[in-house]
Design a protein around this motif. Structure first.
Motif, PDB file in Angstrom:
ATOM      1  N   LEU A  88      -2.147 -14.209  -0.008  1.00 41.00           N
ATOM      2  CA  LEU A  88      -1.736 -13.033  -0.793  1.00 41.00           C
ATOM      3  C   LEU A  88      -0.295 -13.171  -1.246  1.00 41.00           C
ATOM      4  CD1 LEU A  88      -2.918 -10.195  -1.666  1.00 41.00           C
ATOM      5  CD2 LEU A  88      -1.335  -9.310   0.007  1.00 41.00           C
TER       6      LEU A  88
ATOM      7  N   GLN B  66       4.817  -4.377  11.033  1.00 38.74           N
ATOM      8  CA  GLN B  66       3.482  -4.061  10.516  1.00 38.74           C
ATOM      9  C   GLN B  66       3.542  -3.510   9.100  1.00 38.74           C
ATOM     10  OE1 GLN B  66       4.910  -3.404  13.616  1.00 38.74           O
ATOM     11  NE2 GLN B  66       3.764  -1.579  14.153  1.00 38.74           N
TER      12      GLN B  66
ATOM     13  N   GLN C 145       3.121  -5.782   5.504  1.00 36.25           N
ATOM     14  CA  GLN C 145       1.839  -6.027   4.852  1.00 36.25           C
ATOM     15  C   GLN C 145       1.473  -4.883   3.908  1.00 36.25           C
ATOM     16  OE1 GLN C 145      -1.429  -6.553   7.503  1.00 36.25           O
ATOM     17  NE2 GLN C 145      -1.710  -8.677   6.924  1.00 36.25           N
ATOM     18  N   VAL C 146       1.694  -3.666   4.387  1.00 39.09           N
ATOM     19  CA  VAL C 146       1.366  -2.488   3.584  1.00 39.09           C
ATOM     20  C   VAL C 146       2.220  -2.477   2.310  1.00 39.09           C
ATOM     21  CG1 VAL C 146       1.311   0.024   3.562  1.00 39.09           C
ATOM     22  CG2 VAL C 146       0.736  -1.206   5.649  1.00 39.09           C
TER      23      VAL C 146
ATOM     24  N   ALA D  70       1.088  -5.136  -0.175  1.00 41.99           N
ATOM     25  CA  ALA D  70      -0.153  -4.761  -0.843  1.00 41.99           C
ATOM     26  C   ALA D  70       0.130  -3.768  -1.965  1.00 41.99           C
ATOM     27  CB  ALA D  70      -1.142  -4.176   0.158  1.00 41.99           C
ATOM     28  N   LEU D  71       1.017  -2.810  -1.690  1.00 41.12           N
ATOM     29  CA  LEU D  71       1.348  -1.820  -2.716  1.00 41.12           C
ATOM     30  C   LEU D  71       2.086  -2.477  -3.873  1.00 41.12           C
ATOM     31  CD1 LEU D  71       2.402   1.216  -0.507  1.00 41.12           C
ATOM     32  CD2 LEU D  71       0.295   0.909  -1.803  1.00 41.12           C
TER      33      LEU D  71
ATOM     34  N   ILE E 146       1.869  -5.564  -4.955  1.00 39.88           N
ATOM     35  CA  ILE E 146       1.001  -6.372  -5.817  1.00 39.88           C
ATOM     36  C   ILE E 146       0.195  -5.474  -6.757  1.00 39.88           C
ATOM     37  CG2 ILE E 146      -1.036  -6.590  -4.314  1.00 39.88           C
ATOM     38  CD1 ILE E 146      -1.134  -9.522  -5.238  1.00 39.88           C
ATOM     39  N   ILE E 147      -0.257  -4.318  -6.258  1.00 43.30           N
ATOM     40  CA  ILE E 147      -1.027  -3.416  -7.117  1.00 43.30           C
ATOM     41  C   ILE E 147      -0.134  -2.885  -8.248  1.00 43.30           C
ATOM     42  CG2 ILE E 147      -2.114  -1.129  -7.185  1.00 43.30           C
ATOM     43  CD1 ILE E 147      -3.948  -3.265  -6.149  1.00 43.30           C
TER      44      ILE E 147
ATOM     45  N   LEU F 264     -13.536  -7.534  -0.945  1.00 47.83           N
ATOM     46  CA  LEU F 264     -13.020  -8.286   0.191  1.00 47.83           C
ATOM     47  C   LEU F 264     -12.432  -7.363   1.261  1.00 47.83           C
ATOM     48  CD1 LEU F 264     -11.161 -11.130  -1.723  1.00 47.83           C
ATOM     49  CD2 LEU F 264     -13.401 -11.226  -0.669  1.00 47.83           C
TER      50      LEU F 264
ATOM     51  N   LEU G  81      -8.545  -7.581  -2.422  1.00 42.28           N
ATOM     52  CA  LEU G  81      -7.730  -8.390  -1.507  1.00 42.28           C
ATOM     53  C   LEU G  81      -6.483  -7.605  -1.101  1.00 42.28           C
ATOM     54  CD1 LEU G  81      -7.596 -11.309  -0.268  1.00 42.28           C
ATOM     55  CD2 LEU G  81      -6.074 -11.878  -2.133  1.00 42.28           C
ATOM     56  N   ALA G  82      -5.834  -6.984  -2.100  1.00 44.28           N
ATOM     57  CA  ALA G  82      -4.678  -6.142  -1.801  1.00 44.28           C
ATOM     58  C   ALA G  82      -5.127  -4.977  -0.925  1.00 44.28           C
ATOM     59  CB  ALA G  82      -4.042  -5.638  -3.091  1.00 44.28           C
TER      60      ALA G  82
ATOM     61  N   MET H  65      -7.575  -4.981   1.196  1.00 46.15           N
ATOM     62  CA  MET H  65      -7.796  -5.500   2.538  1.00 46.15           C
ATOM     63  C   MET H  65      -6.487  -5.546   3.320  1.00 46.15           C
ATOM     64  SD  MET H  65      -9.138  -9.331   3.288  1.00 46.15           S
ATOM     65  CE  MET H  65      -8.070 -10.504   4.065  1.00 46.15           C
ATOM     66  N   PHE H  66      -5.408  -6.044   2.677  1.00 44.99           N
ATOM     67  CA  PHE H  66      -4.123  -6.127   3.355  1.00 44.99           C
ATOM     68  C   PHE H  66      -3.569  -4.732   3.618  1.00 44.99           C
ATOM     69  CE2 PHE H  66      -4.503 -10.462   2.213  1.00 44.99           C
ATOM     70  CZ  PHE H  66      -3.784 -11.136   3.171  1.00 44.99           C
ATOM     71  N   LEU H  67      -3.812  -3.835   2.672  1.00 47.62           N
ATOM     72  CA  LEU H  67      -3.319  -2.470   2.821  1.00 47.62           C
ATOM     73  C   LEU H  67      -3.953  -1.800   4.035  1.00 47.62           C
ATOM     74  CD1 LEU H  67      -1.605  -0.232   1.390  1.00 47.62           C
ATOM     75  CD2 LEU H  67      -3.753   0.549   0.404  1.00 47.62           C
TER      76      LEU H  67
ATOM     77  N   ARG I 269      -5.713  -3.154   6.530  1.00 42.09           N
ATOM     78  CA  ARG I 269      -5.473  -3.871   7.783  1.00 42.09           C
ATOM     79  C   ARG I 269      -4.042  -3.588   8.258  1.00 42.09           C
ATOM     80  NH1 ARG I 269      -9.042  -5.502  11.097  1.00 42.09           N
ATOM     81  NH2 ARG I 269     -10.153  -6.801   9.639  1.00 42.09           N
ATOM     82  N   GLY I 270      -3.092  -3.587   7.312  1.00 42.87           N
ATOM     83  CA  GLY I 270      -1.707  -3.277   7.653  1.00 42.87           C
ATOM     84  C   GLY I 270      -1.598  -1.874   8.231  1.00 42.87           C
ATOM     85  N   LEU I 271      -2.285  -0.917   7.569  1.00 39.79           N
ATOM     86  CA  LEU I 271      -2.255   0.470   8.047  1.00 39.79           C
ATOM     87  C   LEU I 271      -2.842   0.565   9.452  1.00 39.79           C
ATOM     88  CD1 LEU I 271      -3.184   2.685   4.963  1.00 39.79           C
ATOM     89  CD2 LEU I 271      -1.039   2.619   6.221  1.00 39.79           C
TER      90      LEU I 271
END
Lengths: 331, 338
Positions: A254, A299, A302-303, A306-307, A309-310, B67, B125-126, B128-130, B132-134
């Protein structure tokens, strides 16, 4: 193209650069000592050097990933390939093999993994996501099988140099990244390879009719991407002085995709931009380092990623941009 | 049955035969494999995988991919355990709460994919990371459900005793409640896919999105709908995982996305969309369970072999699909879809 500010390079680079400046500016005011660089025993130390050193694996993978994404594909197996190459290198070092042989074998296996991906995608037309997902999961199984699921610690000054060494006061990993970047740029700009990659990504069928060996191109980009992942795996393993097959490269796919997308390479393929990907990787690492130095629990990274990239993908989406513009007068 | 219908069913027939062969092999080779408690055991062990795979089947039928299923299971498992065990919330409210969360997450992903034309693999995919991270942000360690009395009642009591109260006795064993949930979801999905307008729209969308839009089918509603179904199913799978293991765990469902995709593809659903059956997915899950059981029985094989075996089996079936599709293109000029 007359002035530097009109060139397409600048045009694409300005957004990631602006974001990087913003993060750096924040650190300038709120993180004391972020910009301090010291010379200790002939080596540079400081947060910025640390960012460069830590970003090296993602930067290297993002170079290979850029080429893969430029052909309209994606490689989810980079993390698993990192684990495999690291595990093999550690096992061979522990068995007392010579360093050149260790490097050759572990990187050779990484290339084989890439050829495997290229075979599935180029010849059998398996969708890239699924083909590389197979390797992502079974590859980690292979790495765990090789080491019996254990950490493999080792002591070898020569090998550890790859991850911990300094060359002319600069971390060796950063130097290696720069060398790879220059190689990739030369191959893209000075040979026809760059054109072939962009053509394949733009329209595979049309390129094939025009005489481009699209299968060979796909083979080459997946092999290159896996090679990059293999090198990154060696750096990570050398840095830790042990191979950890269940944790090495987890989630790095990612990060690499994110770096490429932030750098201005479109996911649809057809255009790519290596310098942007490097910039993206540095931005990501600066962001991570900032999050960590601010005392936010790990932790959360990662969150946040993810945000990010969106949001970046939304900004690149034509539909999203249009929804903020006024209705055009002409259709 | 005409020739075309036979061709369309080749993947399904291949799956059923592989399942039968594996089953025969295992029952001849291993003593104790053909006992009812054992068979029920491995179906129940993988009930959560089956539920997630059923939801994923809808997404893959439209030609998309999800995913995030494994991550959603992890997040559901830990947040439900946290709500009930640590915050003493009544499961009557906590379960609907996590289900609503799942539906919202699916809607969000579906909207990003449909309205902003973002690639499904990237969004999920994003996602999934979101999630899992949460899950790790909520709690880094697993939470064991305990029958702790607080103010005269235990919030997690009904969750703990779920499988021992709700069950169907059968011979000298019984089918646990979580497996019954799996069967019920399977039946509902079967009806939705084969006998409703929505189901037909899903197949049409997977066949050719452009044609489906020109035919006036509700593309937006269907496309977002499948991601909602997938998220909802993964949330249910997370709940089942919690009920079955009596433990909330942020790592649960790690790597499950490949297992689920493998089950769907092995079950005969084409990755390009438009062709496939819910029943096939169930057989796909059964095949994965039998492989796991064989590896357990062998003893000498390492558990990491499971991952490798699943990857290879998935590869085999994808290549089989390619072979069939290639032939279809050569013989019949047109695509006939269900």
């Amino acid at each position: 193209m007359n002035s530097a500010f009109n060139s397409p390079t600048w045009h694409k680079l300005k957004w990631p650069l602006a974001a990087l400046m913003l993060v750096l500016l924040y650190n300038y005011f709120y993180t004391p000592g972020f910009f301090q660089i010291e010379m200790k025993a002939g080596r540079l130390f400081g947060s910025l050097i640390d960012v460069l050193n830590r970003a090296a694996p993602v930067m290297i993978i993002s170079l290979g990933m850029t080429l893969v994404i430029a052909t309209g594909g994606v490689d989810l197996s980079v993390g698993a390939v990192m684990a495999i190459s690291g595990a093999i290198a550690a096992l061979l070092i522990a068995k007392g093999f010579a360093l050149p042989l260790v490097l050759m074998i572990s990187l050779g296996v990484a290339i084989v993994a890439g050829v495997w991906n290229g075979l599935l995608i180029g010849y059998f037309k398996v969708p890239p996501i699924v083909a590389t997902l197979i390797l992502m999961v079974s590859g980690r199984g292979v790495a765990q099988l090789l080491t019996g699921g254990n950490h493999i610690p080792f002591k070898h000054a020569g090998f550890e140099f790859i991850g911990r060494g300094y060359l002319a006061a600069i971390p060796f990993a950063a130097v290696l990244t720069l060398l790879l970047f220059i190689t990739f740029v030369i191959i893209s700009k000075r040979t026809a390879a760059g054109l072939f990659i962009e053509a394949t990504g733009d329209n595979e069928v049309a390129s094939r009719y025009a005489g481009v060996q699209t299968r060979v191109v796909q083979f080459a980009v997946y092999a290159a991407c896996s090679l990059c992942a293999g090198i990154a795996g060696l750096i990570a393993t050398a840095n830790l002085a042990e191979a950890d097959p269940s944790a090495a490269g987890i989630g790095l796919e990612l990060d690499a995709i994110l770096a490429v997308v932030i750098g201005g390479t479109a996911l649809q393929g057809g255009r790519y931009f290596l310098a942007g990907s490097l910039m993206g990787a540095i931005l990501l690492q600066t962001l991570t380092t900032t999050i960590l130095t601010r005392g936010v629990p790990t932790q959360w990274t990662q969150v946040v990623k993810a945000l990010v990239i969106i949001i970046v993908c939304l900004l690149q989406s034509e539909v999203f941009r249009r929804s903020f513009q006024r209705k055009p007068a002409t259709a | 049955m005409n020739l075309r219908a036979i061709k369309r069913n080749i993947p399904f027939v291949a799956t059923a035969s592989v399942c039968l062969l594996l089953f025969l092999f295992a029952s001849l080779r291993y003593k104790g494999f053909l006992k009812l408690p054992y068979l029920l055991g491995f179906i129940s062990d993988d009930a959560y995988l089956g539920i997630a795979a059923i939801g994923l089947t809808f997404v893959i039928l439209t030609g998309g991919i999800d995913l995030s299923v494994g991550g959603v299971i992890g997040l559901t498992s830990i947040s439900l355990a946290l709500l009930v065990e640590k915050h003493h919330m009544n499961p009557m409210y906590a379960i609907p709460l996590v289900l609503v969360g799942g539906v919202l997450f699916g809607t969000l992903m579906g909207c990003l994919i449909h309205f902003y034309l973002l690639p499904p693999f990237l969004v999920t995919l994003a996602g999934m990371f979101l999630v899992r991270g949460l899950a790790f942000v909520f709690n880094q360690e697993s939470i064991q459900l305990t029958d702790q009395m607080l103010g005269g009642h235990s919030a997690s009591h009904s969750l703990i005793v779920f499988n021992s109260t709700i069950k169907i006795p059968l011979a000298n064993t019984s089918i646990p409640g979580t497996t019954l949930i799996y069967f019920v979801i399977f039946l509902i999905a079967l009806v939705v896919a084969q006998f409703t307008k929505f189901g037909r729209n899903v197949y049409a969308l997977g066949g050719n999105e452009h044609s489906a839009a020109l035919m006036g089918l509700p593309v937006a509603r269907t496309k977002i709908g499948v991601y909602v179904i997938s998220s909802l199913c993964s949330t249910l799978a997370g709940i089942v995982h919690l009920l079955y293991n009596v433990k909330g765990d942020p790592t649960s469902g790690t790597g499950l996305e490949l297992d689920a995709i493998a089950a769907v593809v092995i079950g005969g659903t084409l990755l390009s969309g438009g062709v496939g059956y819910i029943a096939g997915t169930i057989i796909g899950v059964l095949i994965l369970s039998i492989i796991q059981a064989i590896i357990n029985f062998e003893g000498s094989l390492n558990s990491w072999w499971t991952r490798i075996a699943i990857g290879m089996l998935l590869l085999l079936f994808i290549l089989l699909q390619k072979l069939i599709q290639a032939k279809k293109f050569k013989t019949a000029g047109t695509f006939q879809k269900t």
